[in-house]
Design an enzyme around this catalytic site. Structure first.
Site, PDB file in Angstrom:
ATOM      1  N   LYS A 174     -61.495 -64.289 -36.988  1.00  0.00           N
ATOM      2  CA  LYS A 174     -60.336 -64.690 -36.191  1.00  0.00           C
ATOM      3  C   LYS A 174     -60.642 -65.993 -35.471  1.00  0.00           C
ATOM      4  O   LYS A 174     -61.710 -66.170 -34.900  1.00  0.00           O
ATOM      5  CB  LYS A 174     -60.007 -63.586 -35.182  1.00  0.00           C
ATOM      6  CG  LYS A 174     -58.602 -63.674 -34.624  1.00  0.00           C
ATOM      7  CD  LYS A 174     -58.265 -62.410 -33.861  1.00  0.00           C
ATOM      8  CE  LYS A 174     -56.822 -62.437 -33.375  1.00  0.00           C
ATOM      9  NZ  LYS A 174     -56.476 -61.186 -32.647  1.00  0.00           N
ATOM     10  N   HIS A 269     -65.093 -60.925 -30.728  1.00  0.00           N
ATOM     11  CA  HIS A 269     -64.113 -61.188 -29.672  1.00  0.00           C
ATOM     12  C   HIS A 269     -64.499 -62.451 -28.906  1.00  0.00           C
ATOM     13  O   HIS A 269     -65.638 -62.589 -28.466  1.00  0.00           O
ATOM     14  CB  HIS A 269     -64.057 -60.016 -28.683  1.00  0.00           C
ATOM     15  CG  HIS A 269     -63.395 -58.795 -29.233  1.00  0.00           C
ATOM     16  ND1 HIS A 269     -63.561 -57.533 -28.690  1.00  0.00           N
ATOM     17  CD2 HIS A 269     -62.549 -58.639 -30.288  1.00  0.00           C
ATOM     18  CE1 HIS A 269     -62.850 -56.668 -29.388  1.00  0.00           C
ATOM     19  NE2 HIS A 269     -62.231 -57.307 -30.355  1.00  0.00           N
TER      20      HIS A 269
END
Length: 302
Positions: A174, A269
């Site tokens: 991501k 993250h």
């Protein structure tokens, strides 16, 4: 509201439609949201937009919240009201924006659903009976072993894995970030079994790790369907989706290690606040254990 107030709203909607080139859906939504504020004004005998105060906006939003409106919907309504008052200010039809500092109630954060260790073992130890199931087991083991996102697993190529070093590299995480992840021994064994099967029975068309019987990369939707079919065939009643395996990986790892930073790195993250949701899951597990086990905490039978 006075006719003059209605004209101000009409002018704002016309600006949205003709100057801002907003879609018909957007114009309709703004009209509806500000119309609700107009209804509030009528109930409170407020005749003009300039008579509205910050407390009025706050009271209006609070009333909407009590009726069950979500935080997201209330944020949208506040955005529409702020835009309307920005229009009034630019046209010198108002002197303040009463909605400027009003915030919508915070949305309760939904905890991700996870499997317990026994459920994961039941899923991954159900056995295989075909080449496709050997592939599927390797996928599911890797999901749980390394905490991959669905898109990350689908994007893996064979060269991204080092089974000797028991590691893999995610090249398309991501935000375009890459990271190196460990692979557990059971996942290594399952992948090795799949690669042997692949080299014998699957044409070498694509460099992807997980491919169809024709050698093409397996898409995300197909992976989801294979997991659903796996559960149905193995008699697993609960609906399980790939991200549940990622959530379970994070929750079980945090429960055992208590190392939030390490879990953050493994999940990829950017912000640790995203990872902190798993501390709530861990605490939820602890409180359930406490309620069951502590002699002074057990609930009395009804």
């Amino acid at each position: 509201m006075t006719p003059a107030a209605d004209e101000m709203l009409a002018g704002f909607l016309n600006q949205l439609k003709f100057e801002k080139r907003a879609s018909a859906h957007t114009v309709k939504s703004y009209h509806r949201d500000i119309g609700r504020l107009s209804n509030y004004c009528n109930e409170k005998l407020i005749l003009s937009w300039i008579d509205l105060k910050q407390n009025d906006i706050r009271a209006h939003i609070a009333a909407r919240h009590r009726k069950g409106m979500s935080s997201k919907s209330l944020q949208r309504e506040l955005s529409a009201i702020r835009s309307f008052y920005t229009f009034l200010l630019k046209n010198r039809l108002a002197e303040i924006n009463p909605a400027q500092y009003v915030k919508a109630p915070k949305q309760a954060r939904n905890l991700p659903k996870t499997l317990d260790v026994d459920q994961v073992n039941g899923l991954l130890e159900a056995g295989t009976s075909s080449a496709l199931e050997i592939r599927d087991l390797a996928m599911f083991e890797l999901f749980y072993s390394s905490g991959l996102r669905l898109s990350e697993l689908s994007s893996l190529d064979i060269v991204d894995l080092d089974l000797v070093d028991r590691s893999l590299i995610v090249r398309s995480g991501k935000g375009g970030k890459s990271r190196v992840l460990p692979i557990g021994s059971k996942a290594v064994k399952a992948i090795d079994n799949w690669l042997q099967e692949r080299s014998i029975n699957i044409p070498a068309v694509d460099a992807a790790l997980f491919v169809t019987t024709k050698g093409r990369r397996l898409g995300q939707r197909s992976i989801e369907l294979r997991l659903s079919q796996w559960c149905k065939k193995k008699g697993i009643q609960e609906h399980i989706h790939p991200h549940m395996l990622r959530h379970s990986f994070a929750s079980h790892l945090l429960e055992s290690s208590q190392d939030l930073r390490a879990v953050q790195e493994l999940l990829g993250h950017s912000n640790i606040s995203t990872t902190q949701i798993y501390t709530h899951l861990d605490f939820q597990h602890l409180t359930e254990t406490y309620d069951r086990a502590h002699p002074r905490a057990k609930k009395k039978p009804q």
